[in-house]
Write a protein that holds these residues in place. Structure first.
Motif, mmCIF file in Angstrom:
data_model
loop_
_atom_site.group_PDB
_atom_site.id
_atom_site.type_symbol
_atom_site.label_atom_id
_atom_site.label_comp_id
_atom_site.label_asym_id
_atom_site.label_seq_id
_atom_site.Cartn_x
_atom_site.Cartn_y
_atom_site.Cartn_z
ATOM 1 N N VAL A 165 -28.194 -0.710 49.682
ATOM 2 C CA VAL A 165 -29.271 -1.645 49.995
ATOM 3 C C VAL A 165 -29.158 -2.865 49.094
ATOM 4 O O VAL A 165 -28.805 -2.758 47.921
ATOM 5 C CB VAL A 165 -30.659 -0.984 49.841
ATOM 6 C CG1 VAL A 165 -30.786 0.178 50.801
ATOM 7 C CG2 VAL A 165 -30.897 -0.507 48.417
ATOM 8 N N ALA A 166 -29.433 -4.027 49.652
ATOM 9 C CA ALA A 166 -29.391 -5.259 48.864
ATOM 10 C C ALA A 166 -30.583 -5.315 47.919
ATOM 11 O O ALA A 166 -31.689 -4.893 48.267
ATOM 12 C CB ALA A 166 -29.398 -6.469 49.787
ATOM 13 N N LEU A 215 -24.007 -7.495 54.133
ATOM 14 C CA LEU A 215 -23.369 -6.181 54.128
ATOM 15 C C LEU A 215 -22.651 -5.868 55.433
ATOM 16 O O LEU A 215 -21.852 -4.920 55.478
ATOM 17 C CB LEU A 215 -24.403 -5.097 53.816
ATOM 18 C CG LEU A 215 -24.987 -5.157 52.398
ATOM 19 C CD1 LEU A 215 -26.019 -4.056 52.190
ATOM 20 C CD2 LEU A 215 -23.883 -5.051 51.348
ATOM 21 N N THR A 216 -22.884 -6.641 56.494
ATOM 22 C CA THR A 216 -22.096 -6.428 57.707
ATOM 23 C C THR A 216 -20.637 -6.841 57.480
ATOM 24 O O THR A 216 -19.733 -6.327 58.147
ATOM 25 C CB THR A 216 -22.672 -7.204 58.904
ATOM 26 O OG1 THR A 216 -22.671 -8.615 58.617
ATOM 27 C CG2 THR A 216 -24.088 -6.754 59.217
ATOM 28 N N GLU A 217 -20.397 -7.757 56.540
ATOM 29 C CA GLU A 217 -19.022 -8.123 56.180
ATOM 30 C C GLU A 217 -18.327 -6.938 55.527
ATOM 31 O O GLU A 217 -17.168 -6.631 55.833
ATOM 32 C CB GLU A 217 -19.042 -9.324 55.234
ATOM 33 C CG GLU A 217 -17.683 -9.746 54.709
ATOM 34 C CD GLU A 217 -16.854 -10.509 55.727
ATOM 35 O OE1 GLU A 217 -15.678 -10.775 55.435
ATOM 36 O OE2 GLU A 217 -17.381 -10.832 56.809
ATOM 37 N N GLU A 218 -19.028 -6.249 54.627
ATOM 38 C CA GLU A 218 -18.458 -5.051 54.006
ATOM 39 C C GLU A 218 -18.203 -3.972 55.060
ATOM 40 O O GLU A 218 -17.203 -3.250 54.997
ATOM 41 C CB GLU A 218 -19.378 -4.514 52.918
ATOM 42 C CG GLU A 218 -18.830 -3.270 52.235
ATOM 43 C CD GLU A 218 -19.663 -2.816 51.055
ATOM 44 O OE1 GLU A 218 -19.473 -1.655 50.619
ATOM 45 O OE2 GLU A 218 -20.498 -3.601 50.553
ATOM 46 N N ALA A 219 -19.116 -3.846 56.026
ATOM 47 C CA ALA A 219 -18.925 -2.855 57.090
ATOM 48 C C ALA A 219 -17.644 -3.151 57.881
ATOM 49 O O ALA A 219 -16.866 -2.238 58.201
ATOM 50 C CB ALA A 219 -20.140 -2.848 58.019
ATOM 51 N N GLY A 248 -28.743 -6.486 55.309
ATOM 52 C CA GLY A 248 -29.314 -6.049 54.030
ATOM 53 C C GLY A 248 -29.205 -4.568 53.758
ATOM 54 O O GLY A 248 -29.740 -4.087 52.756
ATOM 55 N N ALA A 249 -28.528 -3.803 54.613
ATOM 56 C CA ALA A 249 -28.399 -2.363 54.416
ATOM 57 C C ALA A 249 -27.152 -1.856 55.128
ATOM 58 O O ALA A 249 -26.829 -2.298 56.236
ATOM 59 C CB ALA A 249 -29.638 -1.621 54.925
ATOM 60 N N LEU A 250 -26.467 -0.916 54.470
ATOM 61 C CA LEU A 250 -25.237 -0.355 55.018
ATOM 62 C C LEU A 250 -25.254 1.157 54.816
ATOM 63 O O LEU A 250 -25.490 1.635 53.703
ATOM 64 C CB LEU A 250 -24.028 -0.970 54.298
ATOM 65 C CG LEU A 250 -22.646 -0.417 54.626
ATOM 66 C CD1 LEU A 250 -22.312 -0.617 56.104
ATOM 67 C CD2 LEU A 250 -21.592 -1.089 53.743
#
Length: 390
Positions: A165-166, A215-219, A248-250
Motif C-alpha cells: 500500500v502507498a 503501483l500499476t507500473e510495478e504490477a 495505490g495498492a498492489l
C-alpha cells in the motif's frame, strides 16, 4: 489549511537544512579520507550518513540503499555501513483511516469480511494483518488472506498474499525529496567535478522513482519478469504472481524467504553459497540480456532464498520489488553483453567499441572518462564477491 501549509513548509525547510548540512560534512570528511587513504575515516562517514538518512527518512532511505549497492563508486568501508538500509523504513501503524483508504483503492466496501460479502465481485480479504511485513520510503507491505475461488483446489479456503500500500501523501513528500536531492547533487558536482556523471544518474533516478509511485507500473514489471523467468528456468526462480493492482495498492502472492546475504541461514539449511549466487546472477542475466528487463533495485532485501527440497539443488531464489525496473533496447543490450564478454576475454578492441555503444545508448559522450567509469561498473558487476578480490 493555512496552518497545515505553513507547518509543511517549515518541515521542508528543516529537512533541507539537515540534508545540505549532512552532505557538506560528508564531502569534507570524504576529502580528508581520500587524502590520507584512511579506511577508518571512510567507515566513520558511512556511520554518519546512515544515521542522518534514517532521521531524514522518505526518499533518502531508498537513495541510501542505492548508494550501498554502488561499491564501484563509493569506498567499500563507507558503502558497507549503509547496507542495513536494505531492511527498509519504519512502518506506519495501519490506522482505521489507512484501512479505509486501502479498501477504497481496491474497490472494496470493507477491507475484511466473510466470503461473498463483496459488491460486484470485489470480495473483501479474509484476514489482513495490521503489522507490516516490510516498509519502504513509498509504501509498506502487509500479510493478508484472500478467499480462494469456489471449486478450485488451492490448498485451503484462503490464499496468503502480500498487499503493498502507498504511504499517505507519498507523492508530495517524494516530490519534495527529489527536489532537495537534486539540489544536493548539483552542489556535490560543483565541489567534486569528477562526480558530474551523477547529474545524469540523478535525472534517470528521479524519473524512475516518479514512475514507481504508481503501483500499476510495478504490477506490469512484475508480470513481465515472471513470464520471462518462467520461460527461461525450469523451477528454482520465483517472481510473485500479481493478484490485483491499482495505482495505490498492489496484491501479490506471498513469497517468503531469508535474505540472500544471510550466511548463517544458508549454512543452517546446508545451501551452497556459490550455487545460490550463480542462480541469482543467471536470473538477472536472463531478464537483462534475454528480455531487456533489468531489476534496478536488487539489494539483499529484494533477493531472498527459500529452501525447497523439490527445487533444483534444494532451494529457490525469490526476486521481489520490481518497482524500479529499467527496460533496455536491443542496442543497449548488445553493447552491455559485448562489454561483459570483452571484460572477461580481455579483448580491448571489443571493449572499447562496446563501451562507446553503451555511452551512445545512455546518451553520454564517448570520452575516455566515460569509458573509464563504464569499465569500472562492468568490472564490478562481473566480480565474484566470495573471492575476496576486486
Amino acid at each position: 489549511a493555512g496552518a497545515l501549509t505553513f507547518g509543511r513548509a517549515g518541515a521542508r525547510r528543516r529537512r533541507a537544512v539537515r540534508a545540505i548540512a549532512a552532505a557538506a560534512v560528508a564531502v569534507s570528511e570524504l576529502r580528508r579520507a581520500r587524502a590520507s587513504a584512511d579506511e577508518q575515516r571512510y567507515k566513520s562517514v558511512g556511520i554518519f550518513l546512515y544515521k542522518e538518512i534514517l532521521e531524514l527518512g522518505g526518499l533518502w532511505i531508498k537513495t541510501g540503499q542505492y548508494a550501498a549497492s554502488r561499491a564501484d563508486v563509493l569506498p567499500r568501508a563507507l558503502s558497507r555501513e549503509l547496507r542495513p538500509l536494505a531492511d527498509g523504513a519504519p512502518a506506519l501503524p495501519l490506522s482505521s483511516a489507512l484501512r479505509a483508504a486501502v479498501a477504497a483503492e481496491l474497490g472494496l466496501e470493507r477491507l475484511v469480511g466473510p466470503r461473498g460479502a463483496g459488491n460486484k465481485g470485489a470480495a473483501p480479504f479474509a484476514a489482513f494483518d495490521d503489522e507490516a511485513l516490510a516498509a519502504s520510503s513509498i509504501g509498506q507491505v502487509h500479510r493478508a488472506e484472500v478467499w480462494a475461488d469456489d471449486g478450485v483446489d488451492q490448498g485451503g479456503d484462503t490464499i496468503q498474499v502480500a498487499v503493498k500500500v502507498a504511504r499517505p501523501g507519498a507523492r508530495l513528500f517524494i516530490e519534495d525529496d527529489l527536489a532537495l536531492l537534486g539540489g544536493v547533487v548539483r552542489a556535490l558536482t560543483i565541489w567534486e567535478t569528477d562526480l558530474r556523471f551523477l547529474r545524469r544518474a540523478f535525472a534517470d533516478y528521479a524519473a524512475a522513482v516518479s514512475r514507481e509511485l504508481d503501483l500499476t507500473e510495478e504490477a506490469r514489471n512484475t508480470a513481465d519478469a515472471r513470464a520471462a523467468l518462467d520461460a527461461g528456468f525450469r523451477g528454482g526462480i520465483v517472481v510473485p504472481r500479481v493478484v490485483a493492482a491499482r495505482p495505490g495498492a498492489l496484491v501479490l502472492s506471498l513469497e517468503e524467504g531469508f535474505r540472500a546475504d544471510d550466511g548463517d541461514a544458508l549454512d543452517r539449511h546446508r545451501l551452497d553459497r556459490a550455487r545460490v549466487f550463480a542462480r541469482a546472477v543467471r536470473a538477472v542475466a536472463r531478464g537483462l540480456f534475454g528480455e531487456g528487463l533489468c531489476h534496478a533495485d536488487p539489494h539483499a532485501g529484494n533477493v531472498t532464498v527459500r529452501p525447497d527440497p523439490m527445487a533444483p539443488d534444494g532451494f529457490e531464489v525469490i526476486l521481489l520489488d520490481w518497482g524500479l525496473c529499467a527496460r533496455l533496447d536491443d542496442d543497449a543490450r548488445a553493447a552491455l553483453a559485448g562489454a561483459a564478454y570483452a571484460t572477461y576475454a580481455r579483448d580491448e578492441t571489443l571493449l572499447r567499441s562496446s563501451l562507446d555503444g553503451l555511452a551512445e545508448a545512455s546518451r553520454l559522450a564517448a570520452t575516455d572518462e566515460t569509458r573509464r567509469r563504464l569499465v569500472a561498473y562492468v568490472a564490478y558487476l562481473l566480480h565474484d564477491p566470495g573471492s575476496g578480490r576486486g
